[in-house]
Motif scaffolding. Structure first.
Motif, PDB file in Angstrom:
ATOM      1  N   LEU A  13       0.849  -1.203   0.000  1.00  0.00           N
ATOM      2  CA  LEU A  13       0.000   0.000   0.000  1.00  0.00           C
ATOM      3  C   LEU A  13       0.877   1.242   0.000  1.00  0.00           C
ATOM      4  O   LEU A  13       1.949   1.263   0.600  1.00  0.00           O
ATOM      5  N   VAL A  14       0.393   2.271  -0.678  1.00  0.00           N
ATOM      6  CA  VAL A  14       1.170   3.507  -0.783  1.00  0.00           C
ATOM      7  C   VAL A  14       0.426   4.628  -0.063  1.00  0.00           C
ATOM      8  O   VAL A  14      -0.761   4.858  -0.318  1.00  0.00           O
ATOM      9  N   VAL A  15       1.141   5.282   0.851  1.00  0.00           N
ATOM     10  CA  VAL A  15       0.530   6.394   1.587  1.00  0.00           C
ATOM     11  C   VAL A  15       1.278   7.690   1.293  1.00  0.00           C
ATOM     12  O   VAL A  15       2.396   7.682   0.778  1.00  0.00           O
ATOM     13  N   VAL A  16       0.619   8.788   1.650  1.00  0.00           N
ATOM     14  CA  VAL A  16       1.243  10.106   1.550  1.00  0.00           C
ATOM     15  C   VAL A  16       1.537  10.564   2.969  1.00  0.00           C
ATOM     16  O   VAL A  16       0.645  10.542   3.833  1.00  0.00           O
ATOM     17  N   ALA A 183       3.836  11.815 -12.370  1.00  0.00           N
ATOM     18  CA  ALA A 183       4.940  11.763 -11.399  1.00  0.00           C
ATOM     19  C   ALA A 183       4.528  10.930 -10.185  1.00  0.00           C
ATOM     20  O   ALA A 183       5.295  10.091  -9.689  1.00  0.00           O
ATOM     21  N   ILE A 184       3.301  11.143  -9.722  1.00  0.00           N
ATOM     22  CA  ILE A 184       2.799  10.371  -8.578  1.00  0.00           C
ATOM     23  C   ILE A 184       2.681   8.896  -8.962  1.00  0.00           C
ATOM     24  O   ILE A 184       3.082   7.999  -8.211  1.00  0.00           O
ATOM     25  N   GLN A 185       2.150   8.658 -10.143  1.00  0.00           N
ATOM     26  CA  GLN A 185       1.961   7.282 -10.611  1.00  0.00           C
ATOM     27  C   GLN A 185       3.296   6.536 -10.686  1.00  0.00           C
ATOM     28  O   GLN A 185       3.395   5.375 -10.277  1.00  0.00           O
ATOM     29  N   LEU A 186       4.329   7.192 -11.184  1.00  0.00           N
ATOM     30  CA  LEU A 186       5.648   6.552 -11.266  1.00  0.00           C
ATOM     31  C   LEU A 186       6.168   6.206  -9.872  1.00  0.00           C
ATOM     32  O   LEU A 186       6.779   5.155  -9.662  1.00  0.00           O
ATOM     33  N   GLY A 187       5.917   7.098  -8.914  1.00  0.00           N
ATOM     34  CA  GLY A 187       6.330   6.837  -7.539  1.00  0.00           C
ATOM     35  C   GLY A 187       5.578   5.659  -6.936  1.00  0.00           C
ATOM     36  O   GLY A 187       6.156   4.794  -6.274  1.00  0.00           O
ATOM     37  N   VAL A 188       4.270   5.633  -7.189  1.00  0.00           N
ATOM     38  CA  VAL A 188       3.450   4.527  -6.683  1.00  0.00           C
ATOM     39  C   VAL A 188       3.955   3.208  -7.253  1.00  0.00           C
ATOM     40  O   VAL A 188       4.117   2.212  -6.540  1.00  0.00           O
ATOM     41  N   GLU A 189       4.224   3.186  -8.554  1.00  0.00           N
ATOM     42  CA  GLU A 189       4.687   1.956  -9.196  1.00  0.00           C
ATOM     43  C   GLU A 189       6.022   1.487  -8.608  1.00  0.00           C
ATOM     44  O   GLU A 189       6.229   0.293  -8.399  1.00  0.00           O
ATOM     45  N   ALA A 190       6.926   2.431  -8.363  1.00  0.00           N
ATOM     46  CA  ALA A 190       8.243   2.060  -7.828  1.00  0.00           C
ATOM     47  C   ALA A 190       8.098   1.451  -6.435  1.00  0.00           C
ATOM     48  O   ALA A 190       8.779   0.479  -6.096  1.00  0.00           O
ATOM     49  N   ILE A 191       7.198   2.013  -5.625  1.00  0.00           N
ATOM     50  CA  ILE A 191       6.972   1.463  -4.279  1.00  0.00           C
ATOM     51  C   ILE A 191       6.302   0.096  -4.374  1.00  0.00           C
ATOM     52  O   ILE A 191       6.661  -0.845  -3.661  1.00  0.00           O
ATOM     53  N   ARG A 192       5.346  -0.030  -5.269  1.00  0.00           N
ATOM     54  CA  ARG A 192       4.668  -1.325  -5.430  1.00  0.00           C
ATOM     55  C   ARG A 192       5.635  -2.410  -5.913  1.00  0.00           C
ATOM     56  O   ARG A 192       5.469  -3.587  -5.590  1.00  0.00           O
ATOM     57  N   ARG A 193       6.629  -2.016  -6.707  1.00  0.00           N
ATOM     58  CA  ARG A 193       7.632  -2.993  -7.153  1.00  0.00           C
ATOM     59  C   ARG A 193       8.562  -3.412  -6.019  1.00  0.00           C
ATOM     60  O   ARG A 193       9.357  -4.330  -6.178  1.00  0.00           O
ATOM     61  N   GLY A 194       8.517  -2.648  -4.934  1.00  0.00           N
ATOM     62  CA  GLY A 194       9.429  -2.911  -3.839  1.00  0.00           C
ATOM     63  C   GLY A 194      10.822  -2.356  -4.093  1.00  0.00           C
ATOM     64  O   GLY A 194      11.773  -2.661  -3.377  1.00  0.00           O
ATOM     65  N   GLU A 195      10.924  -1.521  -5.118  1.00  0.00           N
ATOM     66  CA  GLU A 195      12.217  -0.946  -5.488  1.00  0.00           C
ATOM     67  C   GLU A 195      12.676   0.081  -4.462  1.00  0.00           C
ATOM     68  O   GLU A 195      13.858   0.214  -4.175  1.00  0.00           O
ATOM     69  N   VAL A 196      11.707   0.834  -3.958  1.00  0.00           N
ATOM     70  CA  VAL A 196      12.006   1.883  -2.966  1.00  0.00           C
ATOM     71  C   VAL A 196      10.929   1.852  -1.885  1.00  0.00           C
ATOM     72  O   VAL A 196       9.818   1.353  -2.107  1.00  0.00           O
ATOM     73  N   LEU A 254       5.647  10.092  -0.960  1.00  0.00           N
ATOM     74  CA  LEU A 254       4.939   8.823  -1.063  1.00  0.00           C
ATOM     75  C   LEU A 254       5.748   7.784  -0.292  1.00  0.00           C
ATOM     76  O   LEU A 254       6.978   7.804  -0.331  1.00  0.00           O
ATOM     77  N   GLU A 255       5.052   6.893   0.368  1.00  0.00           N
ATOM     78  CA  GLU A 255       5.780   5.958   1.214  1.00  0.00           C
ATOM     79  C   GLU A 255       5.045   4.626   1.289  1.00  0.00           C
ATOM     80  O   GLU A 255       3.802   4.581   1.271  1.00  0.00           O
ATOM     81  N   ASP A 256       5.805   3.571   1.350  1.00  0.00           N
ATOM     82  CA  ASP A 256       5.232   2.259   1.644  1.00  0.00           C
ATOM     83  C   ASP A 256       4.562   2.350   3.024  1.00  0.00           C
ATOM     84  O   ASP A 256       5.169   2.819   3.990  1.00  0.00           O
ATOM     85  N   TYR A 257       3.312   1.918   3.084  1.00  0.00           N
ATOM     86  CA  TYR A 257       2.513   2.041   4.316  1.00  0.00           C
ATOM     87  C   TYR A 257       3.268   1.470   5.529  1.00  0.00           C
ATOM     88  O   TYR A 257       3.339   2.095   6.590  1.00  0.00           O
TER      89      TYR A 257
END
Lengths: 427, 378
Positions: A13-16, A183-196, A254-257
Motif C-alpha cells: 500500500l502507498v501512503v502520503v 509523477a505520482i503514478q511513477l512513484g506509486v509503481e516504484a513502491i509497489r515494485r518494492g524498489e524503494v 509517497l511511502e510504503d505504508y
C-alpha cells in the motif's frame, strides 16, 4: 515481524506522509486551503511582461517568488524547492539532504527564452542583422557557460536531487497537462515494485512567459475574457471560453505504508489507484466519445480495488475549455452512471488557473486536503449553468462533507489521460 | 515475481542508414559515421540519411504537423513495430505501453531571426515581441515543439494507445526509459512496451546549447577515445531508436521471435566532480554482477567529452579487459535521448548474431547521468 499490509491486488500500500504546495494563492498548505475554501481567485492581470498586442492578458502567476535569471526552468526550480521543503519537512523522513527514496519530477519542457537569445545576439552581433549564426558567435565568447546547464531538460530535477539527496537517477517527465499525476503514478509503481520505500513526487511549472502564452493563445485554448481577471476561469459554465494559465508546484512524499507505520509517521492519505490511457485521436483534442478518459477513470478505480459507487467526490481536470469540460462531464456520467448527478465534482482551476505540468500534483494535494479537512473546495464563477453538464459542481461556495475517496482527473495534449484515486483508508 | 524481459523488435535510423542491418554492416566494416562539416561550420554533425517518410507516416497531413525530430521518432517506432510483427495488431497496439525519451523545441529560425534583428530598434520591445510572435508563429509549431508530442504522434500515426509517458533529460532520459520499462515488465506491471527516442542534431538551436559550454568537437573527425588530448567534445548526431520490450511469456504466447534478453538496466546520477562518473559506472557494474569479459562485448555510449570519457575508459579497461569494444559515438555521434536505446539495439543485434553471449551497454551523459544495461543471448 507483523504481516506486511497489502492492497486487494496483493501489492504494498502507498501512503502520503508529506505535502507541500505553492500557487498564485500563496505558499504552503494553510494559505492555499484557506483561499481555496473561501472561493478566492489567484488570477490577475499579468504584470511580469508587456501584454500589448495579446488577446489574453491575465494569468495565475506566482509573483512572490524570485528566480535568477528569470526564466521558466529557474522559476520552476524555485517553486519545486519550496513545495518539496514543506512536504519533506512535514513527513519528517530521512535527514536534511538525505531523502531515502527516488525522485519523480514533472517539469515543463525547457528551452532558451527571449532575454537569453537577446543577450547572445548582443554578444555575437557584427552588424544590424541577427540570426542563429549571431547567437552561435555569442555562445563562442564563453560568457554564457552557465546557461548550458540551465537549459538542459534534466537540470531542475538534478538540482532538487542535489538539495534533498534523493537516491538513484531522478526522472524528469512530461505528459503535458497530466504530468503531475504521472509523477505520482511513477512513484506509486516504484513502491509497489518494492524498489524503494519512499518517493518524492513533484509537479512544477513556472512558464507564464510571452511565448508560452502566445503558443496557447494561437491554438485558441485560452480565455480572452480578461475583465475582471478573477472571473475568467469558469469551468462547467455555459459561457466558459478557455483556460487561464497558472503557475505553481506541489510535492508529495509517497511511502510504503509499512515503512511509514514503522517510523510512526502521520498518514495523510492513501494513493489507492492509478489509471492511464493514451488517445490517438488528435494532437490537441480528445476523442469525442471520451473513451480514453473513461478507460483511464475506470482503470484507476479498478486499480484501487473499488467500484464507481465507492467514489465520494471527483477533483475535476475542469480546465474551463468548451471541449474538456463537456468531454469530462460525459465521461464521468459514463463511468459513474446516474449516481454521478449527485456526486460532487469541482475544479480547483476556477481559482488557480491551469497550472499545466504541475496541475496533477497540486490537485492531488488539494484532493488529500479535501479528505483530511472534510470540506470540498468550490467551482467558482459558476453563474451560467451549462444544461449539457448536469452535474453538482459545488457552485461558488465550499461545502462540508465527509469525503473518504476522491477520483482526481488529469488530461493533456497529445492524448494523455491519467487518473488517480486517493482515500482516507485502504480499500 | 520477476519475469524475463525480451527485446522483440528494433527500429533504428541514423547517418549509417535505416534498420539494424545497415548498422551491423557499418560495425563490420569499421566504418565511422558520415560527418557533415559544411552546413553548420565550424560545427560537425552526423546527419541522418534521407528517409521516405510515407513508408512509416502515410498521411501527408501527419507529416506536416511534425518537425524532423518527431518524424524521425515516429519513423523508427514504426520500424520497431514492424520488426516485432505487431504493426497491424490493433488490439495489441491499443494496450501497448509507450515510453519516449525526448527533448523538443524546434524553432522557426526565420521568425527568430526577424525578431532578434528588430528588437534592438523597437520603440517598445515588449509590444514588438508580442506583435511579431502573435503574427508570425505558426499555431501548430507548438505541437512540433512539445516534448510529449513525439509520443502523441506515435499514438496518432501507429495507434499505440496504452499508457504513454515521456521522459526528458538528455542521455539519461533514454537510460531511465529503458530502466523503468524493464522493471515494470519484470514486476508484472505491464506486458509489452515500445521504448526509445529521437533527436535532430541538424538544428542551430541545439548546437547553441552545447556551444555555450564549449562541449562540441570542432576539429577534424576523431574517435571518441582520441579526443581527450585536444580538449574533448562530442559531435551531435541525428537519428532515432526504438525497441519493443516484452515479457517472455507474452512473447512466447504470440509466437514472437526474440532478439535478445534485456537482463538488467541500472542507472545512477551523481554530482559530477573529477572521478565521480567513473566511480558511478563502476558501481553500476558491481550491482549488475556477472559480466564475463571473455565472452562479452561492450557497447559504449562515451561522448568524447574530456574527463568523463577517460574515466569510462579506465573502468572499462579494468572491468571488461579483453572484451571487444564498440563506441556508438564513433558510429552515429551523440544522439542524446536515443543514444542509449540505440546502443542497446546494436548490442541486441550483435548478441543475436552470435558475436557475443552478453553485451554491456554503457552511458555517461555529457553533463550528468550514468547507465548500464546487460543484454544477453537467448
Amino acid at each position: 515481524m507483523a504481516t506486511p499490509h497489502r492492497d486487494k491486488h496483493g501489492r504494498p500500500l502507498v501512503v502520503v506522509t508529506g505535502m507541500g504546495v505553492v500557487t498564485s494563492l500563496g505558499e504552503g498548505k494553510a494559505d492555499n486551503w484557506a483561499a481555496l475554501t473561501a472561493g478566492r481567485s489567484g488570477i490577475h492581470r499579468i504584470s511580469r511582461f508587456a501584454t500589448d498586442n495579446l488577446r489574453t492578458t491575465i494569468a495565475g502567476t506566482v509573483d512572490f517568488v524570485a528566480a535568477e535569471p528569470f526564466c521558466a526552468p529557474a522559476l520552476s526550480e524555485q517553486f519545486a524547492l519550496r513545495a518539496a521543503s514543506e512536504a519533506v519537512g512535514q513527513a519528517g523522513i530521512g535527514h536534511p539532504g538525505d531523502f531515502p527514496g527516488a525522485l519523480f519530477m514533472a517539469v515543463p519542457p525547457v528551452e532558451m527564452e527571449w532575454p537569453q537569445r537577446e543577450a547572445l545576439a548582443e554578444a555575437g552581433r557584427r552588424n544590424g542583422e541577427a540570426d542563429y549564426g549571431t547567437l552561435l558567435a555569442g555562445a563562442q565568447t564563453g560568457r554564457f557557460k552557465a546557461w548550458h546547464e540551465l537549459f538542459l531538460f534534466g537540470t531542475v530535477a538534478a538540482r532538487i536531487q542535489d538539495r534533498f539527496g534523493t537516491k538513484g537517477s531522478p526522472v524528469s517527465l512530461s505528459t503535458a497537462c497530466s504530468s503531475g499525476a504521472t509523477a505520482i503514478q511513477l512513484g506509486v509503481e516504484a513502491i509497489r515494485r518494492g524498489e524503494v520505500s519512499a518517493a518524492l513526487a513533484i509537479g512544477t511549472d513556472g512558464s507564464v512567459n510571452p511565448e508560452s502564452l502566445i503558443r496557447f493563445s494561437l491554438l485558441s485554448a485560452l480565455s480572452t475574457q480578461n475583465d475582471p481577471p478573477e472571473e475568467a476561469a469558469k469551468p462547467f459554465s455555459k459561457n466558459r471560453d478557455g483556460f487561464v494559465m497558472g503557475e505553481g508546484a506541489a510535492a508529495l512524499v509517497l511511502e510504503d505504508y509499512d515503512h511509514a507505520l514503522a517510523r510512526g509517521a502521520k498518514i495523510l492519505g492513501f494513493v489507492l489507484g492509478c489509471g492511464e490511457k493514451g488517445d490517438g485521436f488528435h494532437r490537441t483534442r480528445s476523442s469525442p466519445d471520451g473513451a480514453p478518459a473513461i478507460a483511464a477513470m475506470r482503470e484507476a478505480i479498478a486499480d484501487a480495488g473499488l467500484t464507481p459507487d465507492d467514489i465520494d467526490y471527483i477533483n475535476a481536470h475542469g480546465t474551463s475549455t468548451p471541449e474538456n469540460d463537456k468531454m469530462e462531464s460525459a465521461g464521468c456520467l459514463a463511468v459513474m452512471g446516474e449516481r454521478m448527478r449527485e456526486v460532487p465534482i469541482s475544479s480547483n482551476k476556477s481559482m488557480i488557473g491551469h497550472t499545466l505540468t504541475a496541475a496533477g500534483a497540486i490537485e492531488a494535494v488539494f484532493s488529500l486536503l479535501t479528505i483530511g479537512e472534510g470540506r470540498i473546495p468550490p467551482t467558482i464563477n459558476y453563474k451560467v449553468p451549462d444544461p449539457t453538464i448536469p452535474l453538482d459542481v459545488v457552485p461558488n461556495v465550499a461545502r462540508d462533507a465527509r469525503v473518504g475517496r476522491v477520483l482526481s482527473n488529469s488530461f493533456g495534449f497529445g492524448g494523455q489521460n491519467t487518473c488517480l484515486v486517493f482515500a482516507a483508508e485502504p480499500a | 515475481m520477476t519475469r524475463e524481459v525480451f527485446i522483440t523488435g528494433i527500429g533504428i535510423v541514423s547517418n549509417l542508414g535505416e534498420g539494424i542491418e545497415a548498422h551491423l554492416a557499418a560495425v563490420d566494416a569499421g566504418r565511422p559515421g558520415t560527418v557533415e562539416a559544411e552546413r553548420f561550420k565550424p560545427h560537425l554533425v552526423h546527419p541522418v540519411v534521407p528517409l521516405e517518410w510515407e513508408r512509416q507516416i502515410p498521411k501527408k497531413s501527419d507529416q506536416r504537423q511534425m518537425e524532423a525530430w518527431q518524424k524521425l521518432g515516429v519513423y523508427a517506432a514504426g520500424l520497431a513495430l514492424d520488426d516485432a510483427g505487431i504493426k497491424e495488431d490493433k488490439a495489441l497496439l491499443g494496450h501497448l505501453h509507450l515510453i519516449c525519451a525526448a527533448g523538443g523545441g524546434e524553432r522557426d529560425y526565420q521568425v527568430d531571426s526577424q525578431v532578434l534583428t528588430g528588437l534592438p530598434q523597437a520603440a517598445d520591445p515588449g509590444a514588438f515581441l508580442n506583435e511579431r510572435l502573435m503574427g508570425d508563429l505558426r499555431p501548430t509549431l507548438f505541437l512540433a515543439q512539445l516534448s510529449n508530442l513525439l509520443a502523441g504522434n506515435i499514438s496518432i500515426v501507429h495507434g499505440v494507445t496504452g499508457a504513454t509517458r515521456t521522459f526528458m533529460g538528455e542521455e539519461q532520459a533514454g537510460v531511465d526509459a529503458l530502466r523503468i520499462a524493464q522493471a515494470r515488465i519484470a514486476a508484472d506491471q505491464g506486458d509489452i512496451f515500445l521504448v526509445g527516442g529521437s533527436y535532430n542534431a541538424e538544428r542551430p538551436d541545439v548546437l547553441l546549447v552545447y556551444e555555450m559550454a564549449g562541449l562540441l568537437w570542432k576539429d577534424s573527425f576523431a574517435g571518441v577515445w582520441e579526443r581527450e588530448a585536444k580538449g574533448g567534445g562530442f559531435i551531435p548526431g541525428s537519428g532515432a531508436a526504438f525497441l519493443v520490450l516484452e515479457a517472455r511469456d507474452h512473447a512466447e504466447a504470440r509466437g514472437a521471435t526474440p532478439i535478445a534478453r534485456l537482463a538488467h538496466v541500472g542507472a545512477d546520477q551523481v554530482r559530477r566532480a573529477p572521478g565521480a562518473a567513473g566511480e558511478a559506472l563502476d558501481g553500476l557494474f558491481e550491482k549488475a554482477g556477472g559480466f564475463d569479459a571473455a565472452s562479452g562485448l561492450v557497447v559504449s555510449g562515451a561522448t568524447g567529452v574530456a574527463g568523463i570519457t577517460a574515466e569510462e575508459k579506465a573502468v572499462l579497461d579494468r572491468r571488461t579487459d579483453g572484451a571487444r569494444r564498440i563506441a556508438t559515438g564513433d558510429l552515429f555521434g551523440n544522439m542524446l535521448e536515443p543514444q542509449f536505446p540505440a546502443g542497446v539495439a546494436l548490442a541486441a543485434a550483435l548478441v543475436k548474431r552470435g558475436d557475443a553471449r552478453q553485451a554491456a551497454v554503457t552511458s555517461i551523459g555529457h553533463a550528468r547521468g550514468e547507465g548500464l544495461a546487460l543484454v544477453e543471448r537467448i
